[in-house]
Design an enzyme around this catalytic site. Sequence first.
Site, PDB file in Angstrom:
ATOM      1  N   HIS A  47       0.862  -1.269  -0.040  1.00 30.02           N
ATOM      2  CA  HIS A  47       0.019  -0.045  -0.059  1.00 30.02           C
ATOM      3  C   HIS A  47       0.976   1.413   0.001  1.00 30.02           C
ATOM      4  O   HIS A  47       1.931   1.326   0.579  1.00 30.02           O
ATOM      5  CB  HIS A  47      -1.002   0.172   0.996  1.00 30.02           C
ATOM      6  CG  HIS A  47      -0.283  -0.225   2.456  1.00 30.02           C
ATOM      7  ND1 HIS A  47       0.138  -1.222   2.979  1.00 30.02           N
ATOM      8  CD2 HIS A  47       0.289   0.704   3.631  1.00 30.02           C
ATOM      9  CE1 HIS A  47       0.766  -1.344   4.156  1.00 30.02           C
ATOM     10  NE2 HIS A  47       0.948  -0.127   4.360  1.00 30.02           N
TER      11      HIS A  47
ATOM     12  N   HIS B 121       0.872   5.291   1.345  1.00 27.21           N
ATOM     13  CA  HIS B 121       0.449   6.189   2.045  1.00 27.21           C
ATOM     14  C   HIS B 121       0.310   7.693   1.513  1.00 27.21           C
ATOM     15  O   HIS B 121       1.551   7.889   0.989  1.00 27.21           O
ATOM     16  CB  HIS B 121       1.288   6.230   3.348  1.00 27.21           C
ATOM     17  CG  HIS B 121       1.462   4.987   4.247  1.00 27.21           C
ATOM     18  ND1 HIS B 121       0.455   4.892   5.463  1.00 27.21           N
ATOM     19  CD2 HIS B 121       2.142   4.005   4.244  1.00 27.21           C
ATOM     20  CE1 HIS B 121       0.828   3.620   5.868  1.00 27.21           C
ATOM     21  NE2 HIS B 121       1.849   3.221   5.357  1.00 27.21           N
TER      22      HIS B 121
HETATM   23  P1  5GP Z   1       1.908   0.071   7.218  1.00 31.92           P
HETATM   24  O1  5GP Z   1       2.639   0.255   8.773  1.00 31.92           O
HETATM   25  O2  5GP Z   1       1.898  -1.465   6.881  1.00 31.92           O
HETATM   26  O3  5GP Z   1       2.983   0.801   6.149  1.00 31.92           O
HETATM   27  O4  5GP Z   1       0.732   0.756   7.116  1.00 31.92           O
HETATM   28  C1  5GP Z   1      -0.329  -0.031   7.522  1.00 31.92           C
HETATM   29  C2  5GP Z   1      -1.475   1.380   7.676  1.00 31.92           C
HETATM   30  O5  5GP Z   1      -2.741   0.528   7.899  1.00 31.92           O
HETATM   31  C3  5GP Z   1      -1.496   2.051   9.186  1.00 31.92           C
HETATM   32  O6  5GP Z   1      -1.250   3.291   8.666  1.00 31.92           O
HETATM   33  C4  5GP Z   1      -2.689   1.599   9.776  1.00 31.92           C
HETATM   34  O7  5GP Z   1      -2.893   3.173  10.618  1.00 31.92           O
HETATM   35  C5  5GP Z   1      -3.466   1.167   8.681  1.00 31.92           C
HETATM   36  N1  5GP Z   1      -4.413   0.303   9.269  1.00 31.92           N
HETATM   37  C6  5GP Z   1      -4.404  -0.740   9.951  1.00 31.92           C
HETATM   38  N2  5GP Z   1      -5.564  -1.237  10.068  1.00 31.92           N
HETATM   39  C7  5GP Z   1      -6.389  -0.681   9.593  1.00 31.92           C
HETATM   40  C8  5GP Z   1      -7.893  -0.713   9.192  1.00 31.92           C
HETATM   41  O8  5GP Z   1      -8.454  -1.805   9.804  1.00 31.92           O
HETATM   42  N3  5GP Z   1      -8.448   0.114   8.540  1.00 31.92           N
HETATM   43  C9  5GP Z   1      -7.746   1.034   7.917  1.00 31.92           C
HETATM   44  N4  5GP Z   1      -8.589   2.017   7.050  1.00 31.92           N
HETATM   45  N5  5GP Z   1      -6.453   1.296   8.232  1.00 31.92           N
HETATM   46  C10 5GP Z   1      -6.038   0.544   8.921  1.00 31.92           C
END
Ligand code: 5GP
Length: 145
Positions: A107, A109
């Site tokens: 993903h 951001h």
């Molecule tokens: P990563 O740390 O993998 O780069 O980002 C994962 C993102 O997913 C984090 O910013 C976190 O806040 C978001 N996130 C985690 N669980 C959920 C969820 O259930 N719904 C949404 N919309 N975002 C989520």
Amino acid sequence: MSLHGDYDSQNIFAKIIRGEVPCYTLYEDDDVLAFLDVFPQSYGHTLVIPKQAAARTILDIDAASLSKVMAVVQKLAGVLVAELAPAGVQVMQFNGAPAGQTVFHIHMHIVPRYEGDALNTHGAGQAEPQQLEALQARLLKRIAS
Ligand code: 5GP
């Protein structure tokens, strides 16, 4: 090793794609889904994910799918800047737990940055549903205009 491994079809974003878990959608087509982060690091924090590619990281995704994701990232960055008028906008992507990845479906951001505002802690501090609903409505209106 979190940087490598098999794709887990039970990860939270896979569930969101399948409609098993709700999200605050901003954009969706056959290949890409964009929605609000429920633990936002800033007001307007948005996530953009591929729907077809079962890819954990940037190492796994095919270039065509990644290109479709990036086209939506660019479009929504413009929407966020136009509607929320931040002083800057960050586009971020993490691969592997040591790099900050917590959800293992690739993903992007999009994080608006406001003058003098530090980022909230990554993946902590859930936003109020009413705030997310209002923000979603505001951004959808801007996208439709
Ligand atoms: P990563 O740390 O993998 O780069 O980002 C994962 C993102 O997913 C984090 O910013 C976190 O806040 C978001 N996130 C985690 N669980 C959920 C969820 O259930 N719904 C949404 N919309 N975002 C989520």
